[in-house]
Design a protein around this motif. Sequence first.
Motif, PDB file in Angstrom:
ATOM      1  N   ASN A 259     -33.831 -36.205 -12.761  1.00 38.53           N
ATOM      2  CA  ASN A 259     -33.946 -37.651 -12.982  1.00 38.53           C
ATOM      3  C   ASN A 259     -34.021 -38.454 -11.685  1.00 38.53           C
ATOM      4  O   ASN A 259     -33.842 -39.671 -11.699  1.00 38.53           O
ATOM      5  N   LEU A 260     -34.290 -37.787 -10.561  1.00 33.61           N
ATOM      6  CA  LEU A 260     -34.280 -38.471  -9.266  1.00 33.61           C
ATOM      7  C   LEU A 260     -35.672 -38.712  -8.693  1.00 33.61           C
ATOM      8  O   LEU A 260     -35.807 -39.212  -7.578  1.00 33.61           O
ATOM      9  N   GLY A 261     -36.702 -38.345  -9.435  1.00 34.62           N
ATOM     10  CA  GLY A 261     -38.057 -38.609  -8.972  1.00 34.62           C
ATOM     11  C   GLY A 261     -38.517 -37.706  -7.838  1.00 34.62           C
ATOM     12  O   GLY A 261     -39.415 -38.068  -7.063  1.00 34.62           O
ATOM     13  N   ILE A 262     -37.923 -36.525  -7.725  1.00 35.59           N
ATOM     14  CA  ILE A 262     -38.327 -35.559  -6.698  1.00 35.59           C
ATOM     15  C   ILE A 262     -39.745 -35.058  -7.018  1.00 35.59           C
ATOM     16  O   ILE A 262     -40.074 -34.817  -8.179  1.00 35.59           O
ATOM     17  N   ASP A 263     -40.548 -34.887  -5.979  1.00 31.71           N
ATOM     18  CA  ASP A 263     -41.855 -34.277  -6.210  1.00 31.71           C
ATOM     19  C   ASP A 263     -41.718 -32.762  -6.351  1.00 31.71           C
ATOM     20  O   ASP A 263     -42.250 -32.177  -7.294  1.00 31.71           O
ATOM     21  N   ILE A 264     -41.023 -32.124  -5.411  1.00 32.36           N
ATOM     22  CA  ILE A 264     -40.801 -30.679  -5.517  1.00 32.36           C
ATOM     23  C   ILE A 264     -39.488 -30.322  -4.824  1.00 32.36           C
ATOM     24  O   ILE A 264     -39.161 -30.894  -3.781  1.00 32.36           O
ATOM     25  N   GLU A 265     -38.732 -29.421  -5.438  1.00 31.99           N
ATOM     26  CA  GLU A 265     -37.509 -28.885  -4.824  1.00 31.99           C
ATOM     27  C   GLU A 265     -37.687 -27.387  -4.663  1.00 31.99           C
ATOM     28  O   GLU A 265     -38.067 -26.686  -5.599  1.00 31.99           O
ATOM     29  N   LEU A 266     -37.381 -26.888  -3.461  1.00 37.61           N
ATOM     30  CA  LEU A 266     -37.596 -25.491  -3.116  1.00 37.61           C
ATOM     31  C   LEU A 266     -36.267 -24.820  -2.804  1.00 37.61           C
ATOM     32  O   LEU A 266     -35.458 -25.360  -2.043  1.00 37.61           O
ATOM     33  N   SER A 267     -36.056 -23.640  -3.384  1.00 34.91           N
ATOM     34  CA  SER A 267     -34.803 -22.904  -3.201  1.00 34.91           C
ATOM     35  C   SER A 267     -35.098 -21.420  -3.008  1.00 34.91           C
ATOM     36  O   SER A 267     -36.232 -20.956  -3.143  1.00 34.91           O
ATOM     37  N   GLY A 268     -34.042 -20.679  -2.692  1.00 34.36           N
ATOM     38  CA  GLY A 268     -34.136 -19.223  -2.559  1.00 34.36           C
ATOM     39  C   GLY A 268     -32.873 -18.594  -3.113  1.00 34.36           C
ATOM     40  O   GLY A 268     -32.518 -18.780  -4.259  1.00 34.36           O
ATOM     41  N   HIS A 269     -32.178 -17.812  -2.279  1.00 35.22           N
ATOM     42  CA  HIS A 269     -30.824 -17.317  -2.527  1.00 35.22           C
ATOM     43  C   HIS A 269     -30.742 -16.147  -3.501  1.00 35.22           C
ATOM     44  O   HIS A 269     -30.000 -15.192  -3.275  1.00 35.22           O
ATOM     45  N   THR A 270     -31.464 -16.198  -4.612  1.00 32.89           N
ATOM     46  CA  THR A 270     -31.266 -15.219  -5.688  1.00 32.89           C
ATOM     47  C   THR A 270     -31.946 -13.884  -5.422  1.00 32.89           C
ATOM     48  O   THR A 270     -31.622 -12.884  -6.081  1.00 32.89           O
ATOM     49  N   HIS A 271     -32.907 -13.841  -4.510  1.00 32.82           N
ATOM     50  CA  HIS A 271     -33.703 -12.631  -4.253  1.00 32.82           C
ATOM     51  C   HIS A 271     -34.355 -12.125  -5.538  1.00 32.82           C
ATOM     52  O   HIS A 271     -34.538 -10.922  -5.715  1.00 32.82           O
ATOM     53  N   ALA A 272     -34.651 -13.066  -6.427  1.00 30.41           N
ATOM     54  CA  ALA A 272     -35.316 -12.729  -7.699  1.00 30.41           C
ATOM     55  C   ALA A 272     -34.588 -11.634  -8.454  1.00 30.41           C
ATOM     56  O   ALA A 272     -35.175 -10.669  -8.935  1.00 30.41           O
ATOM     57  N   GLY A 273     -33.289 -11.777  -8.572  1.00 27.90           N
ATOM     58  CA  GLY A 273     -32.492 -10.770  -9.265  1.00 27.90           C
ATOM     59  C   GLY A 273     -31.691  -9.932  -8.313  1.00 27.90           C
ATOM     60  O   GLY A 273     -31.469  -8.744  -8.563  1.00 27.90           O
ATOM     61  N   ALA A 274     -31.252 -10.561  -7.203  1.00 23.33           N
ATOM     62  CA  ALA A 274     -30.398  -9.895  -6.212  1.00 23.33           C
ATOM     63  C   ALA A 274     -31.019  -8.601  -5.696  1.00 23.33           C
ATOM     64  O   ALA A 274     -30.311  -7.645  -5.380  1.00 23.33           O
ATOM     65  N   GLN A 275     -32.355  -8.572  -5.645  1.00 22.24           N
ATOM     66  CA  GLN A 275     -33.153  -7.454  -5.090  1.00 22.24           C
ATOM     67  C   GLN A 275     -33.219  -6.225  -5.979  1.00 22.24           C
ATOM     68  O   GLN A 275     -34.262  -5.588  -6.077  1.00 22.24           O
ATOM     69  N   LEU A 276     -32.097  -5.853  -6.581  1.00 21.01           N
ATOM     70  CA  LEU A 276     -32.016  -4.551  -7.236  1.00 21.01           C
ATOM     71  C   LEU A 276     -31.892  -4.711  -8.748  1.00 21.01           C
ATOM     72  O   LEU A 276     -30.938  -5.302  -9.241  1.00 21.01           O
ATOM     73  N   TRP A 277     -32.873  -4.179  -9.466  1.00 20.64           N
ATOM     74  CA  TRP A 277     -32.773  -4.141 -10.922  1.00 20.64           C
ATOM     75  C   TRP A 277     -31.612  -3.215 -11.288  1.00 20.64           C
ATOM     76  O   TRP A 277     -31.425  -2.177 -10.656  1.00 20.64           O
ATOM     77  N   PRO A 278     -30.779  -3.571 -12.271  1.00 22.11           N
ATOM     78  CA  PRO A 278     -30.899  -4.639 -13.260  1.00 22.11           C
ATOM     79  C   PRO A 278     -30.058  -5.878 -12.948  1.00 22.11           C
ATOM     80  O   PRO A 278     -29.639  -6.580 -13.869  1.00 22.11           O
ATOM     81  N   LEU A 279     -29.787  -6.159 -11.666  1.00 25.73           N
ATOM     82  CA  LEU A 279     -28.964  -7.322 -11.332  1.00 25.73           C
ATOM     83  C   LEU A 279     -29.644  -8.640 -11.701  1.00 25.73           C
ATOM     84  O   LEU A 279     -28.993  -9.676 -11.715  1.00 25.73           O
ATOM     85  N   ILE A 280     -30.936  -8.580 -11.991  1.00 28.65           N
ATOM     86  CA  ILE A 280     -31.637  -9.769 -12.457  1.00 28.65           C
ATOM     87  C   ILE A 280     -31.027 -10.296 -13.757  1.00 28.65           C
ATOM     88  O   ILE A 280     -31.083 -11.491 -14.049  1.00 28.65           O
ATOM     89  N   LEU A 281     -30.414  -9.418 -14.540  1.00 22.67           N
ATOM     90  CA  LEU A 281     -29.749  -9.864 -15.767  1.00 22.67           C
ATOM     91  C   LEU A 281     -28.593 -10.797 -15.446  1.00 22.67           C
ATOM     92  O   LEU A 281     -28.277 -11.707 -16.215  1.00 22.67           O
ATOM     93  N   LEU A 282     -27.953 -10.590 -14.280  1.00 19.92           N
ATOM     94  CA  LEU A 282     -26.856 -11.453 -13.855  1.00 19.92           C
ATOM     95  C   LEU A 282     -27.373 -12.787 -13.342  1.00 19.92           C
ATOM     96  O   LEU A 282     -26.863 -13.844 -13.724  1.00 19.92           O
ATOM     97  N   THR A 283     -28.389 -12.766 -12.476  1.00 18.60           N
ATOM     98  CA  THR A 283     -28.889 -14.032 -11.915  1.00 18.60           C
ATOM     99  C   THR A 283     -29.518 -14.911 -12.989  1.00 18.60           C
ATOM    100  O   THR A 283     -29.470 -16.134 -12.897  1.00 18.60           O
ATOM    101  N   ARG A 284     -30.089 -14.302 -14.009  1.00 21.99           N
ATOM    102  CA  ARG A 284     -30.664 -15.105 -15.105  1.00 21.99           C
ATOM    103  C   ARG A 284     -29.579 -15.801 -15.924  1.00 21.99           C
ATOM    104  O   ARG A 284     -29.823 -16.834 -16.533  1.00 21.99           O
ATOM    105  N   LYS A 285     -28.385 -15.213 -15.934  1.00 26.87           N
ATOM    106  CA  LYS A 285     -27.257 -15.869 -16.606  1.00 26.87           C
ATOM    107  C   LYS A 285     -26.686 -17.006 -15.758  1.00 26.87           C
ATOM    108  O   LYS A 285     -26.229 -18.023 -16.279  1.00 26.87           O
ATOM    109  N   LEU A 286     -26.710 -16.822 -14.446  1.00 25.16           N
ATOM    110  CA  LEU A 286     -26.099 -17.804 -13.551  1.00 25.16           C
ATOM    111  C   LEU A 286     -26.978 -19.022 -13.319  1.00 25.16           C
ATOM    112  O   LEU A 286     -26.472 -20.135 -13.163  1.00 25.16           O
TER     113      LEU A 286
END
Length: 381
Positions: free
Chosen positions: A310-337
Amino acid sequence: MRFIFFYVLILVVLSLAGTYIYFRTRPLLPSSGIWQIISRIVFVLTLISFIIGFILQSRGFYPLSTPFTIIGSWVLAAILYFVLFFLVIDILRLINLPLKLDFLSFKYTAEDSKGKLYSMIVSILTALILIIGYFNAKFPITKNLKYQTNKEIQKNFKYILVSDVHLGMINGDNFFERLKNKINAENPDFVVIAGDFFDGDPYPVIHSKVGKILEQIKTGCGIYVITGNHEYIGNADTASEFLKQHGVVVLRDSIAHLPFGVSIVGREDLSKNRISPRKPLKDLLQQVPNGNYSIVLDHQPPRHYEEEQNLGIDIELSGHTHAGAQLWPLILLTRKLYENDFGEITKNGSIFYTTSGYGTWGPPIRTSARPEMVVIEVTRK
């Protein structure tokens, strides 16, 4: 000292997992004599090598810590897949108790040929996964994103997003040299680095060639970086000063205005809140001139987007998760968080993109999404 609990927790997990793996792989190890003693010592040292590397690094013994850190990082990934495979087998063995199927009726001993065979199969499968994951991490892809805007930008522009480079004991000069070459090949107007440029302790980077390589990155309007949680694991102030010395603009709850109608809003990582509260995004955005295209950098993606959308941002860019903490199946955890742990979503006209990151933390291995450098082009409608 504030991270000592984290490493104690790792030691406990390693001890429990290591004990489990040992009793499942012991059919492959010498069962008597001096070689049995040697194999057990090597097993334990390998298991705790990550902790040994951390202790040596924290004491300033960097050359000595390097082999332990590298071995320990690979061990972390190996433990995950050893445990997963053996758990599946043990669950099947439990189900098989009343069925008494021959191929699932065995013990993990040197005398039981089936138990020895299962130990060998799991070891081979784990090794194959680690090798494939290593090459997957070694060759990042270039992702291209294109957007249009109604904002009053003076020209179309192209910029590059990288995050989670994690330069340090494992990802070093050669790794960063390849990234520099990929960036220069795109001839961007500017580069944004969304945190975790350092893996932790900035010392290995400061005493490497990274500073000179940074100065060789060619852009029209510079390089902009924010802090990530790993800058705070190390020393965020020292890391920031190093980057500034080599021509990088460090945004710590601050804004850079580019001459063609673009404002880059760089937030402190959430780790800052342990020291003092970071500035609210709403307050930072008040410094963006009307009509400017706003790019918000926030290392950790929001768990949910109630405030940001609701702040009128054009784009916000992030990282941190490594798309599932790098190692499958940890992506199941990051998708919950996280509501958006990887990729793009749009809310109320604002774009939110979470990159899979360019480097690796711990194991130089990725078995989930590919690492990426993101090339973003913005054109006027």
